[in-house]
Design an enzyme around this catalytic site. Structure first.
Site, short mmCIF file in Angstrom:
data_model
loop_
_atom_site.label_atom_id
_atom_site.label_comp_id
_atom_site.label_asym_id
_atom_site.label_seq_id
_atom_site.Cartn_x
_atom_site.Cartn_y
_atom_site.Cartn_z
CG HIS A 51 49.91 19.35 -18.87
ND1 HIS A 51 49.58 18.65 -20.00
CD2 HIS A 51 49.58 18.56 -17.81
CE1 HIS A 51 49.07 17.47 -19.66
NE2 HIS A 51 49.05 17.40 -18.34
CD GLU A 53 53.57 21.75 -22.87
OE1 GLU A 53 53.28 21.51 -21.67
OE2 GLU A 53 53.72 20.84 -23.71
CB CYS A 89 49.51 16.62 -23.86
SG CYS A 89 48.61 18.03 -23.19
CB CYS A 99 49.83 21.54 -24.01
SG CYS A 99 49.86 21.47 -22.20
#
Ligand SMILES: [Zn+2]
Length: 156
Positions: A51, A53, A89, A99
């Site tokens: 992801h 982040e 998320c 995250c």
């Protein structure tokens, strides 16, 4: 206005993501309290499940080139902010740590995002989880269209 400028950059980084039919394209930038960029990332940057982040944070804590031992401490400094085109998320299918978990573990105190996660893959809830842990969360909703754009094919 700096919040807006950094969040626009995060939205632009989302365009660098390798295409996917099973995950969102997201961009993220971590900025220190002094207004300087610490790291940036985007979805699927280092591996197919990464992801945005997570990619940015990993550059600070592990794979930073050149190695910067002070960078992890920068994350904990008051005012350090994660800018993400999508709400971090709070649930994910691909990995155990979300995250939201990673941001809290890094000691980051502030998150600015554009687009709340729609219930396409999982229920969002990142905003609520971060808020419950004392992280300041700010949405700039008029940039949501820009964050949505590289994900139009997922939204039907
Ligand atoms: Zn995530």
């Amino acid at each position: 206005m700096d919040d807006r400028r950094w969040l626009e950059l995060a939205c632009d980084l989302a365009r660098l993501c390798p295409p996917s039919d099973t995950a969102f394209s997201v961009g993220a930038v971590i900025v220190g309290a002094d207004g300087r960029e610490i790291a940036r990332g985007h979805s699927r940057e280092a591996d197919p499940h990464a992801h945005a982040e997570e990619s940015a944070l990993a550059k600070v804590t592990t794979g930073r080139e050149p190695p910067d031992p002070g960078a992890a401490a920068l994350l904990r400094a008051p005012g350090t902010t994660v800018y993400s085109s999508l709400e971090p998320c709070g649930q994910r299918m691909s990995r155990r740590l979300t995250c939201t978990d990673l941001i809290i573990a890094a000691g980051i105190s502030r998150v600015v995002f554009a687009w709340r996660e729609p219930s396409v893959f999982v229920e969002g809830k990142g905003v609520e989880l971060l808020g419950a842990m004392g992280v300041e969360v700010v949405q700039i909703p008029d940039l949501a269209d820009r964050a949505r754009e590289p994900n139009a094919h997922l939204l039907g």
